[in-house]
Scaffold this motif. Structure first.
Motif, short mmCIF file in Angstrom:
data_model
loop_
_atom_site.label_atom_id
_atom_site.label_comp_id
_atom_site.label_asym_id
_atom_site.label_seq_id
_atom_site.Cartn_x
_atom_site.Cartn_y
_atom_site.Cartn_z
N THR A 314 0.83 -1.21 0.00
CA THR A 314 0.00 0.00 0.00
C THR A 314 0.86 1.25 0.00
O THR A 314 0.55 2.23 -0.68
N GLU A 315 1.97 1.23 0.76
CA GLU A 315 2.90 2.37 0.77
C GLU A 315 3.41 2.66 -0.63
O GLU A 315 3.44 3.82 -1.07
N ILE A 316 3.81 1.62 -1.34
CA ILE A 316 4.34 1.80 -2.70
C ILE A 316 3.28 2.39 -3.61
O ILE A 316 3.54 3.34 -4.36
N SER A 317 2.08 1.83 -3.56
CA SER A 317 0.99 2.32 -4.41
C SER A 317 0.68 3.78 -4.12
O SER A 317 0.48 4.58 -5.04
N ILE A 318 0.62 4.13 -2.84
CA ILE A 318 0.32 5.50 -2.46
C ILE A 318 1.41 6.45 -2.96
O ILE A 318 1.13 7.50 -3.55
N MET A 319 2.66 6.08 -2.73
CA MET A 319 3.77 6.99 -3.05
C MET A 319 3.92 7.22 -4.55
O MET A 319 4.10 8.35 -5.00
N VAL A 320 3.86 6.15 -5.36
CA VAL A 320 4.07 6.35 -6.80
C VAL A 320 2.94 7.18 -7.41
O VAL A 320 3.15 7.89 -8.40
N TYR A 321 1.74 7.10 -6.82
CA TYR A 321 0.62 7.91 -7.29
C TYR A 321 0.72 9.34 -6.74
O TYR A 321 0.46 10.32 -7.43
N ARG A 377 10.97 0.10 -12.24
CA ARG A 377 11.79 0.89 -11.33
C ARG A 377 12.78 1.76 -12.09
O ARG A 377 12.95 2.94 -11.78
N THR A 378 13.40 1.19 -13.11
CA THR A 378 14.40 1.92 -13.89
C THR A 378 13.78 3.12 -14.59
O THR A 378 14.31 4.24 -14.55
N ILE A 379 12.66 2.91 -15.27
CA ILE A 379 12.00 3.99 -16.02
C ILE A 379 11.50 5.07 -15.08
O ILE A 379 11.70 6.27 -15.31
N SER A 382 14.48 7.03 -13.40
CA SER A 382 15.18 7.86 -14.39
C SER A 382 14.36 9.10 -14.71
O SER A 382 14.90 10.21 -14.86
N GLY A 383 13.05 8.93 -14.83
CA GLY A 383 12.18 10.07 -15.09
C GLY A 383 12.25 11.08 -13.96
O GLY A 383 12.28 12.29 -14.20
N MET A 384 12.30 10.60 -12.72
CA MET A 384 12.37 11.50 -11.57
C MET A 384 13.63 12.37 -11.62
O MET A 384 13.60 13.56 -11.33
N VAL A 385 14.75 11.78 -12.00
CA VAL A 385 16.01 12.52 -12.07
C VAL A 385 15.92 13.64 -13.12
O VAL A 385 16.24 14.81 -12.84
N LEU A 386 15.48 13.29 -14.32
CA LEU A 386 15.40 14.28 -15.40
C LEU A 386 14.39 15.38 -15.09
O LEU A 386 14.64 16.56 -15.35
N VAL A 492 14.81 9.98 -3.82
CA VAL A 492 15.48 9.23 -2.74
C VAL A 492 14.58 8.10 -2.26
O VAL A 492 15.04 6.97 -2.03
N TRP A 493 13.29 8.39 -2.12
CA TRP A 493 12.35 7.33 -1.73
C TRP A 493 12.34 6.22 -2.77
O TRP A 493 12.36 5.03 -2.42
N CYS A 494 12.29 6.58 -4.04
CA CYS A 494 12.27 5.57 -5.11
C CYS A 494 13.51 4.67 -5.05
O CYS A 494 13.42 3.45 -5.25
N PHE A 495 14.64 5.25 -4.77
CA PHE A 495 15.89 4.50 -4.75
C PHE A 495 15.86 3.41 -3.69
O PHE A 495 16.34 2.28 -3.92
#
Length: 535
Positions: A314-321, A377-379, A382-386, A492-495
């Motif tokens: 649930t944490e993952i789903s909440i955060m990515v959204y 995860r990679t995509i 990477s999007g977050m960095v750019l 940082v959270w994604c990493f």
């Protein structure tokens, strides 16, 4: 046993870690799932285009359900486009330095409608989704939308328009939960990424249509400049209602309702007659996945989303959204007004807004081939960095700027940011929330994530008008500093917390989460390793 690409398969026996048990061994400690080995192997070996030929009807119905999300994207975008629409400004705005503008208070109130409705609708959809199924729930929402578009169309005051937005937004909360849930449950592993990412494409299409309609009506000064877009919203639910008469129900939902024969028929309807896959094998895998999740957690309440391994899911789903909003997505909705506040005239602003959403469409389509070669995860990371880098550049360009070349540079960077967002974070978010959540809790997990995301949208709905408007904070491009800083934290959270779900069946993901595999080890974790060691 592994597949030719060295991708780990589901083990013959899943042994739950004893450390997670407070009451000693139970029937959930050992669960035989060996029946799914062959179909799991077939799932891993099936290519994308082979899956398309095997499941063409599933592809069609997945896209069809996404029409509902087009409505949500259209409504959210058209309202913010109205803020830069001369006819709307004259009707509901006030004079400021020789021109009409809509006050920040009313901008905030109108923008509140869609996200408030989404919060309430998303949280309310859990029960009907499980009780009535995906088809009937969507049909009832379409009837709801048809009714409350009347309120928006015939509104003669901003207050009435706000009421229509909130009430209509309740259905949008349902739509953005139903579409990814349904897509993830009717397609095989090879199609799951593309079809769930199509939810984002539907959002973009809705935004693009809204921008195009607003740009086409920009020169009109009568009430039809803003009434016509509302009238268009009657089209989508009518089309959906007509098609839902023939749509198959989710096989996962049917299995949970002990309707095995109906689930078998649904799988047959979703697959090709000429290139039919192993329907019985697929049905067994659905049953075994449901059995595994029943053994791990017997009930399917909202509270179960926060228990045991489901808490992390649930944490993952909440955060990515949530990252979609706090990482800068509100700027897309404000694109036209942002360009206008940055110094472009009304016509140029609307043209840039259309171009902005067109880039989003191309970006989302580009995400499909990317997902076939790279992990989620990679995509996403990477999007977050750019995106973070671009936001900071937009902010720095605004410091002391006094010429039009900088304005165009900022506008162009905003388009580039949108392209990257719609290629990475935007579509991959819907893939992740559809894969990470347990199948029995998927509707409720996505509903919680949607509600949190919409709640954050409400916050920025309140803040952004005061930040961007020329008669308020007049931040202009400096908003890039705020979203850039938040994006850096999110990366940082994604990493550390975002696992890789590409190439895993729902059954495999259940086992990985129950074993508490570290997120960064999901990609290479061999599910057979522990069993071999025990043997």
């Amino acid at each position: 046993m592994e597949d030719p690409d060295n991708k780990p398969l589901a083990t013959d026996t899943f042994v739950a870690p004893s450390s997670t048990r407070d009451d000693g061994p139970s029937k959930a400690d050992v669960l035989v799932i060996g029946e799914t080995r062959n179909i799991t192997l077939a799932e891993h070996e099936t290519s994308f285009w082979a899956a398309v030929h095997q499941w063409p009807t599933a592809v069609f119905w997945s896209f069809f359900f996404c029409i509902a999300v087009v409505m949500a994207g259209f409504d959210a975008q058209i309202i913010t486009s109205f803020f830069a629409l001369p006819a709307f400004q004259q009707k509901f705005g006030h004079l400021y330095k020789g021109s009409y503008i809509l006050s920040a208070e009313w901008q905030m109130a109108l923008n509140m409608g869609n996200p408030i409705g989404q919060v309430l609708g998303a949280l309310a959809c859990g029960w009907p989704l499980e009780k009535l199924g995906r088809r009937l729930t969507l049909a009832l929402c379409c009837v709801w939308s048809i009714c409350f578009v009347f309120v928006q169309f015939f509104a003669n005051s901003i207050g009435m328009l706000c009421a229509g937005e909130i009430l209509g937004g309740l259905a949008y909360g349902f739509y953005v939960v139903i579409a990814p849930t349904y897509a993830s449950e009717i397609c095989p592993l090879a199609l799951r990424g593309v079809l769930t990412a199509s939810v984002n494409l539907a959002f973009v299409i809705g935004q693009f249509i809204a921008q195009g309609v607003a740009a086409g009506l920009e020169s009109r000064l009568d009430d039809w400049a803003w009434k016509a877009p509302f009238a268009i919203q009657w089209v989508w639910p009518v089309v959906l209602l007509a098609g839902l008469l023939f749509a198959p129900e989710s096989p996962y939902w049917l299995v949970r309702k002990n309707r095995r024969e109906d689930a078998h028929k649904a799988l047959v309807r979703l697959s090709s007659k000429k290139n039919r896959p192993d329907i019985e094998g697929m049905l067994v895998m659905i049953e075994q996945t449901d059995l595994l999740e029943r053994e791990i957690e017997a009930t399917t309440t909202y509270w179960d989303c926060f228990k045991r391994a489901n808490l992390f899911r649930t944490e993952i789903s909440i955060m990515v959204y949530l990252i979609q909003v706090i990482g800068g997505n509100p700027l897309i909705a404000y694109a036209t007004l942002f360009f206008e506040m940055a110094g472009l005239d009304s016509a140029q602003s609307f043209n840039m807004g259309v171009g902005n959403t067109a880039l989003g469409f191309v970006g989302t389509c580009l995400s499909w081939p990317l997902m076939l070669h790279f992990g989620r995860r990679t995509i996403y990371s990477s999007g977050m960095v750019l995106m973070t880098i671009i936001l900071f550049i937009i902010g720095f360009l605004d410091i002391g700027r006094n010429n039009t070349s900088v304005v165009w540079a900022q506008a162009s960077l905003m388009d580039i940011w949108t392209f990257i967002y719609q290629t990475t974070v935007g579509p991959i978010c819907f893939v992740i929330i559809s894969e990470i959540s347990a199948t029995r809790l998927r509707g409720r997990t996505i509903a919680i994530s949607t509600a949190v995301q919409a709640g954050a949208n409400i916050v920025f709905t309140v803040v952004l008008p005061y930040m961007i408007n020329s008669d308020q904070g007049d931040w202009r491009g400096k908003t890039g500093f705020l979203f850039g800083g938040i994006s850096l934290f999110c990366y940082v959270w994604c990493f550390y917390r975002l696992p890789e779900s590409k190439g895993r069946t729902f059954e495999e993901l259940d086992i990985l989460f129950e074993r508490k595999v570290p997120p960064r080890k999901f990609k290479d974790y061999d599910l057979l390793e522990i069993e071999d060691a025990r043997a």
